[in-house]
Design an enzyme around this catalytic site. Structure first.
Site, short mmCIF file in Angstrom:
data_model
loop_
_atom_site.label_atom_id
_atom_site.label_comp_id
_atom_site.label_asym_id
_atom_site.label_seq_id
_atom_site.Cartn_x
_atom_site.Cartn_y
_atom_site.Cartn_z
N PRO A 2 43.26 48.17 35.22
CA PRO A 2 42.79 47.46 36.39
C PRO A 2 43.85 47.14 37.41
O PRO A 2 44.79 46.42 37.12
CB PRO A 2 42.38 46.15 35.79
N GLU A 3 43.70 47.60 38.58
CA GLU A 3 44.47 47.08 39.70
C GLU A 3 43.46 46.49 40.66
O GLU A 3 42.27 46.44 40.36
CB GLU A 3 45.30 48.20 40.35
#
Length: 259
Positions: A2-3
DNA sequence: ACTAATGTTGTAGG
DNA sequence: GCCTACAACATTAG
């Protein structure tokens, strides 16, 4: 997984399933994801109503009628609005309508009550103005680790830093304070454009990432350097190089990105 | 068997 | 305080 774009996509896809719902029961089964007292966390959640769901940096923040729950997906976390518990399901929220599952094979994610970590985050990359951005860049550090520092900017990760530096024509080892004003302006714009485009594509699905419906994102097909070691630069044809910077794999074009 | 993986934190040293 | 390197966390895939 996840960014910023992936977390934003998860928030948008999970919000309709959570907002206005009452938490009937909660169960957490990983001492890594829910350090401390998992039982007490569950008790705090039971009976609460969800008022809103939003993103801050890479954190998912769930505002309750009493208190705040935060979820960080770590590297392999998934927040799902459907499905059944599996081997690596470490969190289950039973709602008055529906169920929310937290899966995380590596258990690097964190589910916490009112986390202090969120207070230490830097500005949002999509909100910071050019002037403030350039002011904050006046530091000795190399640009890549600086952009990964969540206290500097909140939400960028390894993929989007590499992609942004390529788009701005900046070498990952460049000293932040030595980047010219036109270059840093280009970087500011590149970050905004890339994050915005990635959100529009539902994020990048490299290995684990899916949204709350289990859907993959498609921005990975637009990556220009990340994961393209040895492949030709889309601008000049020079093979993309991979090095290690700040313990992270770093991809760049040696011809287009100069110090 | 070994390495690297979308992340963060703590420690040690310059 | 700032900056860097290293180790650690746990699992999977190549």
């Amino acid at each position: 997984m996840p960014e910023l774009p992936e977390v934003e996509t998860v928030v948008r896809s999970i919000a309709p399933h959570l907002t206005g719902r009452r938490i009937i029961a909660a169960k957490f089964t990983s001492k890594h994801v829910t350090p401390g007292n998992a039982r007490r966390l569950a008790e705090r959640l039971e009976g609460r109503t969800v008022e809103s769901v939003r993103r801050r940096g890479k954190f998912i923040l769930i505002k309750l009628d009493q208190g705040l729950l935060s979820i960080h997906l770590g590297m392999t976390g998934r927040l799902l609005a459907k499905g059944d518990p599996e081997e690596h399901t470490y969190g289950v929220l039973t709602l008055d309508d529906g169920v929310i599952l937290y899966n995380d094979p590596r258990q690097f994610g964190k589910i916490e009550w009112s986390p202090k970590r969120v207070e230490r985050l830097g500005p949002e990359p999509l909100e910071i103005g050019l002037e403030e951005f350039q002011k904050r860049l006046k530091r000795k550090a190399r640009i890549k680790p600086l952009l990964l520092n969540q206290a500097f900017l909140a939400g960028l990760g390894n993929i989007y830093v590499d992609e942004s530096l390529f788009a701005a024509g900046i070498h990952p080892l460049a000293s932040a304070s030595r980047i010219s004003a036109p270059r840093s302006a280009k970087l500011h714009q590149a970050i905004r454009e890339i994050l915005t485009a990635a959100i529009a594509s539902g994020g990048s699905s490299i290995s684990d990432y899916v949204d709350a419906q289990g859907q993959k994102g498609w921005f990975q097909v637009q990556h220009r350097v990340y994961g393209r070691e040895g492949e030709p630069c889309v601008i000049c044809g020079t093979p993309i190089v991979k090095i290690v910077v700040g313990q992270r794999g770093t991809h760049y074009c040696p011809k287009c990105q100069k110090k």
